[in-house]
Design a protein around this motif. Sequence first.
Motif, PDB file in Angstrom:
ATOM      1  N   LEU A   1       5.875  13.412  -5.236  1.00 20.37           N
ATOM      2  CA  LEU A   1       4.996  13.329  -3.834  1.00 20.37           C
ATOM      3  C   LEU A   1       4.119  14.781  -5.103  1.00 20.37           C
ATOM      4  CD1 LEU A   1       7.046  13.324  -1.812  1.00 20.37           C
ATOM      5  CD2 LEU A   1       5.852  16.060  -0.992  1.00 20.37           C
ATOM      6  N   ARG A   2       2.952  14.823  -4.991  1.00 13.34           N
ATOM      7  CA  ARG A   2       2.115  15.308  -5.627  1.00 13.34           C
ATOM      8  C   ARG A   2       1.290  16.354  -5.272  1.00 13.34           C
ATOM      9  NH1 ARG A   2      -2.148  12.115  -9.957  1.00 13.34           N
ATOM     10  NH2 ARG A   2      -3.025  11.570  -7.713  1.00 13.34           N
ATOM     11  N   PRO A   3       1.084  17.657  -4.994  1.00 15.96           N
ATOM     12  CA  PRO A   3       1.349  18.406  -6.293  1.00 15.96           C
ATOM     13  C   PRO A   3       3.141  18.743  -5.358  1.00 15.96           C
ATOM     14  CG  PRO A   3       0.047  19.704  -4.996  1.00 15.96           C
ATOM     15  CD  PRO A   3      -0.308  18.666  -4.889  1.00 15.96           C
TER      16      PRO A   3
ATOM     17  N   ALA B   1       6.444  13.171   9.025  1.00 14.16           N
ATOM     18  CA  ALA B   1       7.247  13.011   8.385  1.00 14.16           C
ATOM     19  C   ALA B   1       8.186  14.237   8.403  1.00 14.16           C
ATOM     20  CB  ALA B   1       6.771  12.324   6.921  1.00 14.16           C
ATOM     21  N   GLU B   2       9.509  14.261   7.267  1.00 10.28           N
ATOM     22  CA  GLU B   2      10.437  15.065   6.571  1.00 10.28           C
ATOM     23  C   GLU B   2      10.499  15.012   5.243  1.00 10.28           C
ATOM     24  OE1 GLU B   2      13.641  18.758   8.065  1.00 10.28           O
ATOM     25  OE2 GLU B   2      13.430  16.525   9.273  1.00 10.28           O
ATOM     26  N   VAL B   3      10.513  16.119   4.571  1.00 13.23           N
ATOM     27  CA  VAL B   3      11.224  16.113   3.630  1.00 13.23           C
ATOM     28  C   VAL B   3      12.849  16.423   3.786  1.00 13.23           C
ATOM     29  CG1 VAL B   3      11.452  16.805   0.649  1.00 13.23           C
ATOM     30  CG2 VAL B   3       9.218  16.224   2.055  1.00 13.23           C
ATOM     31  N   VAL B   4      13.803  15.070   3.605  1.00 13.81           N
ATOM     32  CA  VAL B   4      15.018  15.353   3.975  1.00 13.81           C
ATOM     33  C   VAL B   4      15.864  16.081   2.403  1.00 13.81           C
ATOM     34  CG1 VAL B   4      15.000  14.350   5.599  1.00 13.81           C
ATOM     35  CG2 VAL B   4      15.712  13.036   3.957  1.00 13.81           C
ATOM     36  N   ALA B   5      15.213  15.946   1.130  1.00 15.14           N
ATOM     37  CA  ALA B   5      16.707  15.544   0.279  1.00 15.14           C
ATOM     38  C   ALA B   5      15.389  15.788  -1.458  1.00 15.14           C
ATOM     39  CB  ALA B   5      17.509  15.031   0.302  1.00 15.14           C
ATOM     40  N   LYS B   6      15.585  16.542  -2.306  1.00 22.47           N
ATOM     41  CA  LYS B   6      14.659  16.262  -3.620  1.00 22.47           C
ATOM     42  C   LYS B   6      15.968  16.448  -3.898  1.00 22.47           C
ATOM     43  CE  LYS B   6      11.501  18.912  -5.614  1.00 22.47           C
ATOM     44  NZ  LYS B   6      10.069  19.812  -5.502  1.00 22.47           N
TER      45      LYS B   6
ATOM     46  N   LEU C   1       1.800  11.122  -1.356  1.00 19.06           N
ATOM     47  CA  LEU C   1       3.059  10.243  -1.440  1.00 19.06           C
ATOM     48  C   LEU C   1       2.914   8.979  -2.352  1.00 19.06           C
ATOM     49  CD1 LEU C   1       2.844  11.764   1.517  1.00 19.06           C
ATOM     50  CD2 LEU C   1       5.053  10.943   1.483  1.00 19.06           C
ATOM     51  N   LEU C   2       3.832   8.619  -3.032  1.00 22.83           N
ATOM     52  CA  LEU C   2       4.830   7.530  -3.740  1.00 22.83           C
ATOM     53  C   LEU C   2       5.420   7.354  -3.126  1.00 22.83           C
ATOM     54  CD1 LEU C   2       3.120   5.181  -5.067  1.00 22.83           C
ATOM     55  CD2 LEU C   2       3.773   6.102  -7.301  1.00 22.83           C
ATOM     56  N   LEU C   3       5.594   5.521  -2.506  1.00 22.57           N
ATOM     57  CA  LEU C   3       6.181   5.599  -2.380  1.00 22.57           C
ATOM     58  C   LEU C   3       6.868   4.660  -3.207  1.00 22.57           C
ATOM     59  CD1 LEU C   3       5.479   3.229   1.409  1.00 22.57           C
ATOM     60  CD2 LEU C   3       6.330   5.924   0.946  1.00 22.57           C
TER      61      LEU C   3
ATOM     62  N   ARG D   1       0.537  -1.429   0.179  1.00 24.95           N
ATOM     63  CA  ARG D   1       0.268   0.168  -0.588  1.00 24.95           C
ATOM     64  C   ARG D   1       0.751   1.266   0.018  1.00 24.95           C
ATOM     65  NH1 ARG D   1      -5.459  -1.359   3.899  1.00 24.95           N
ATOM     66  NH2 ARG D   1      -5.118  -3.340   3.058  1.00 24.95           N
ATOM     67  N   ALA D   2       1.390   1.388  -1.505  1.00 26.53           N
ATOM     68  CA  ALA D   2       2.361   2.353  -1.081  1.00 26.53           C
ATOM     69  C   ALA D   2       1.854   3.883  -1.516  1.00 26.53           C
ATOM     70  CB  ALA D   2       2.864   2.003  -2.474  1.00 26.53           C
ATOM     71  N   ARG D   3       0.166   4.395  -1.697  1.00 28.77           N
ATOM     72  CA  ARG D   3       0.003   5.371  -2.051  1.00 28.77           C
ATOM     73  C   ARG D   3       0.225   5.948  -0.078  1.00 28.77           C
ATOM     74  NH1 ARG D   3      -2.858   5.827  -6.351  1.00 28.77           N
ATOM     75  NH2 ARG D   3      -1.705   6.155  -7.365  1.00 28.77           N
ATOM     76  N   LEU D   4       0.046   6.887  -0.090  1.00 26.83           N
ATOM     77  CA  LEU D   4      -0.023   7.993   1.284  1.00 26.83           C
ATOM     78  C   LEU D   4      -0.440   9.231   1.489  1.00 26.83           C
ATOM     79  CD1 LEU D   4       2.940   6.551   2.808  1.00 26.83           C
ATOM     80  CD2 LEU D   4       0.872   5.914   3.627  1.00 26.83           C
ATOM     81  N   ARG D   5      -1.492   9.783   1.632  1.00 25.09           N
ATOM     82  CA  ARG D   5      -1.940  11.155   1.684  1.00 25.09           C
ATOM     83  C   ARG D   5      -1.568  11.806   3.257  1.00 25.09           C
ATOM     84  NH1 ARG D   5      -5.396  10.963  -2.140  1.00 25.09           N
ATOM     85  NH2 ARG D   5      -5.569   8.966  -2.374  1.00 25.09           N
ATOM     86  N   ALA D   6      -1.303  12.919   2.762  1.00 24.64           N
ATOM     87  CA  ALA D   6      -0.657  13.743   4.103  1.00 24.64           C
ATOM     88  C   ALA D   6      -0.896  15.195   4.136  1.00 24.64           C
ATOM     89  CB  ALA D   6       0.652  13.520   4.376  1.00 24.64           C
TER      90      ALA D   6
END
Length: 187
Positions: free
Chosen positions: A95-97, A122-127, A80-82, A64-69
């Motif tokens: 990540l969308r958007p 969670a935290e976005v740590v890199a792009k 989020l799609l893992l 279940r790799a699709r998450l909403r946040a």
Amino acid sequence: TRADFHFDLPPQLIAQHPAAKRDASRLLHLRRDSNSLQHRNFGDFPTLLRPGDVLCLNDSKVIRARLRALKQPSAGHVELLLIEETARNLWWCFLRPGKRVRPGTRLRLIQPTGQSSPIVDAEVVAKNDEGHCQVRFEGPIDILERLDQFGEIPLPPYIERAGAANRDEDLERYQTVYARSQGSVAA
């Protein structure tokens, strides 16, 4: 190039649910000797195999790799799609958007059912240059252990679902019949 794979497909020709019987699904057979196409059913597949053919089976189960946040503190919705786990609780994601999401952005997962839930941040740590985000999920519990609660089966965007009505069916049917161990983020 990517443009080589673009073609128009009328929406009414896109199946929104799998065939009731798996072996009744359609199969397109390319005869390499004559370069001709045949429309078949998957039940015909065993008759197409010849001595010396190699058959590889995918036994990886789709997670279940699709998450909403919600972005914190703005409460803007993101999906989020893992894609790939690089360390425990550290994942590359779509990540969308995601265009305006930057490293340091804080996220709080929400359940797809809308029910109240324990907090998972969670935290976005890199792009990276492709626009993928590396996300670190916080807390002592591995996010993989929470996917039953927070995750959804990552159906392709051309399959439309309203709400969670088909959630159990999708969990079962968006898998190969050989699925054994979890690990895939798409069928």
